[in-house]
Motif scaffolding. Sequence first.
Motif, mmCIF file in Angstrom:
data_model
loop_
_atom_site.group_PDB
_atom_site.id
_atom_site.type_symbol
_atom_site.label_atom_id
_atom_site.label_comp_id
_atom_site.label_asym_id
_atom_site.label_seq_id
_atom_site.Cartn_x
_atom_site.Cartn_y
_atom_site.Cartn_z
ATOM 1 N N ASN A 1 -12.463 -4.692 -5.223
ATOM 2 C CA ASN A 1 -11.103 -4.183 -4.650
ATOM 3 C C ASN A 1 -10.917 -3.068 -5.616
ATOM 4 O O ASN A 1 -10.369 -2.083 -5.289
ATOM 5 N N TYR B 1 -15.145 -2.923 7.339
ATOM 6 C CA TYR B 1 -13.857 -3.717 6.968
ATOM 7 C C TYR B 1 -12.790 -2.940 6.014
ATOM 8 O O TYR B 1 -11.589 -3.223 6.413
ATOM 9 N N ARG B 2 -13.198 -2.211 5.167
ATOM 10 C CA ARG B 2 -12.110 -1.419 4.511
ATOM 11 C C ARG B 2 -11.439 -0.329 5.732
ATOM 12 O O ARG B 2 -10.309 -0.143 5.347
ATOM 13 N N TYR C 1 0.757 -1.180 0.032
ATOM 14 C CA TYR C 1 0.033 -0.040 -0.054
ATOM 15 C C TYR C 1 0.935 1.202 -0.010
ATOM 16 O O TYR C 1 0.438 2.191 -0.676
ATOM 17 N N VAL D 1 -9.108 -2.497 7.392
ATOM 18 C CA VAL D 1 -7.751 -2.819 6.610
ATOM 19 C C VAL D 1 -6.904 -1.602 6.345
ATOM 20 O O VAL D 1 -5.681 -1.901 6.489
ATOM 21 N N ARG E 1 -19.027 -3.406 4.160
ATOM 22 C CA ARG E 1 -18.066 -3.117 3.331
ATOM 23 C C ARG E 1 -17.272 -1.815 3.928
ATOM 24 O O ARG E 1 -15.809 -2.055 3.828
ATOM 25 N N LEU F 1 -15.878 -9.097 2.640
ATOM 26 C CA LEU F 1 -14.722 -8.904 1.887
ATOM 27 C C LEU F 1 -14.878 -8.154 0.577
ATOM 28 O O LEU F 1 -14.130 -7.261 0.043
ATOM 29 N N LEU G 1 -6.685 1.807 -2.634
ATOM 30 C CA LEU G 1 -6.701 0.982 -1.420
ATOM 31 C C LEU G 1 -6.532 -0.430 -2.030
ATOM 32 O O LEU G 1 -6.198 -1.347 -1.182
ATOM 33 N N LYS G 2 -6.572 -0.545 -3.269
ATOM 34 C CA LYS G 2 -6.709 -1.996 -3.808
ATOM 35 C C LYS G 2 -5.435 -2.783 -3.438
ATOM 36 O O LYS G 2 -5.554 -3.968 -3.028
ATOM 37 N N LYS H 1 -14.082 -8.797 -2.508
ATOM 38 C CA LYS H 1 -12.862 -8.801 -3.298
ATOM 39 C C LYS H 1 -13.030 -8.344 -4.782
ATOM 40 O O LYS H 1 -12.243 -7.759 -5.209
ATOM 41 N N LEU I 1 -5.969 -4.172 -0.005
ATOM 42 C CA LEU I 1 -7.095 -4.992 0.108
ATOM 43 C C LEU I 1 -6.790 -6.553 -0.723
ATOM 44 O O LEU I 1 -7.134 -7.504 0.019
ATOM 45 N N ASP I 2 -5.965 -6.310 -1.604
ATOM 46 C CA ASP I 2 -5.683 -7.600 -2.198
ATOM 47 C C ASP I 2 -4.617 -8.552 -1.452
ATOM 48 O O ASP I 2 -4.812 -9.577 -1.459
#
Length: 639
Positions: free
Chosen positions: A289, A167-168, A101, A171, A164, A284, A295-296, A286, A299-300
């Motif tokens: 993402n 969770y983000r 990140y 992370v 969503r 998640l 942020l991808k 995903k 998250l990945d």
Amino acid sequence: MLRHYLFVFAMLLLGASFAFAAKETPEQKRAAEIKNMPDLYIFGTGFGGDAEEAYTAALHDMVKKISQTVSGSTSGSATDVLQADGSTVTTEQFTSVVESYTTPASLEGVQVIAIGGAPTFERFVYMPKANIEKMHDRRRRSVADLARSGVRARDKGKVDDALRYLYRAYVLLQSLPNPSEVKEKIEGEEETLAIWLPEAMRDIVNKVSFGIASVEQDPDDPANGTKLVSLNVKYDGKPATTCTFKYGTNTGYSPLITARDGMAMLELPADVPMKPLKLYVEYLFKSENHSNAELKPLLDSFKGAGLVANEFLINDSKKDLKADKKEAKAFQEQVAAGAHEGILELNSTENSPYVGLMEKIIWAINNRKYDEVKDICTPEGWMMFERLMKYGKVRILGKATRDTYEFYPYRDEVMCRSVPMSFTFSKGRQFTEDVTFTFNKDLKLVSLGFGLGSIARNDIFAKQGAAWTDDKKMVLVNFLENYRTAFALGMQDYIESIFDDDAVIIVGHVTKKLEKVPGADGMGLAQKEHVVYTQKTKKEYMEQLRRCFASQEFINLRFSDTDVERSGVGGETYALQLKQDYVSQTYGDQGYLFLFVDFNDPDRPQIHIRTWQPERNPELTPNLPPDHPRAGIFSPASF
């Protein structure tokens, strides 16, 4: 004699050191000075066969040091959840997650010093540590914004949006120094986010419940034994406004299914294990993402599958699936409840001719004989009906009967609201939508649209005061529903008609820009991050939409945090602020949509201003506290 040799040797060493010192370049000296100020600067060194290779290596060296600093300040408990099996990760593993990140592109104010040239190039890069703090401060604000968005979504029963966002936020929190110590005021209380965020997610999932309302053979697939299962989906004992989930298969999971207003339908192939049927509430996301390019990478990399226990068993392991009478009744009541708006509806005598029209339409959809309704449609109505029937595989939820239809006057037309339908696409993605049908005085279907959902509609219908008549509320709801529908069905002509020719159309996006930065040996290059607001002409915006519609199997817009205000100027003009989630086959994003619309001619609304921004910008509303619903969003005062 020995003393003489030692003296000569010492003098040679001293001379060599003086010679070395004399050869030290200004660039080397400056780099050494910076290395001696570790409290003020973060730095990195890189080597390569050319200047660009050495510069890139130096940037990555500096990024690794930043990531190690963040990882080293992270408590062990904050990293335990990275592994779904409950095992912890090493500092090295977590560093790689943070490093994914904290990229060179995210750094600002990087200076470069060229030390060595061919054949081996050496570059030294550095930046003030204060710049890292600025980067982390921005991330903290983003974490807080995501957390507050999650709370607002939770309070409106939007389970999927709430999970969503939370969770983000969790992370992104892990990329900050000392994440276990970060605190924010949430709902008036100061919370330690590393503890509060997962607890809030678990509390939401624990309040979700599923009930089987009906189990039927799929009439489109009788040979293969596919079953259609209607589900009640509740949050905290009430129909969930939206909730996304999947079911377990022999090889993994089904595509995502989104329930709306407490209703969903499953298409279960015969080979799906149903003893028991396992459902999993999604958090998640995903597949989405890519909706946040910044942020991808994090998250990945982040393995958060064990953060929340999200498995539900909805029938006894020894029994086949079967409907529950109470659930069936509750499902049908919700079908009927979706049609009620809280405004005066037509009586049974007035709506009688429209009931017959709706019965014909529902029969045609259920039996896949769409041409049977062509004679009761205007040309435009038939065009929209055809497009709707091609918007994925269409199924009607529940049993539509005369008692479930509710009709409302809208100017000189009549609207039937709302028929719940599911739409499944070739990749398996499924959405549930409330569909509204509008008829003219000649008993012809003139249009149909995707509803806003009960919460968004009620936000508008709950408006009080002399200025908020039922007719004006219906105008606003109808406009927003038409807006959603136009994007879903690719109705470019309609979208073009509602934008004023001189409309201000602003699109904000995060971009990386390569800029020159001063160095000891001249100018170097570094990437900087900017949120760029681009103003487009109506023609440019329409061309962009044309390309978008041509390349996507489906587009689905979801609105939350709906806020509508009547403007003090221009007669019937309104400011609409909405949190928008955009989902399509290959792309998605989340951000804030602002529309300034002229409704002086209700039959021809005109958008004068349309803005979209990927995140809140505090500079837009310096006088509002950060937790205010309108903080950092464009408004009429911005123009």
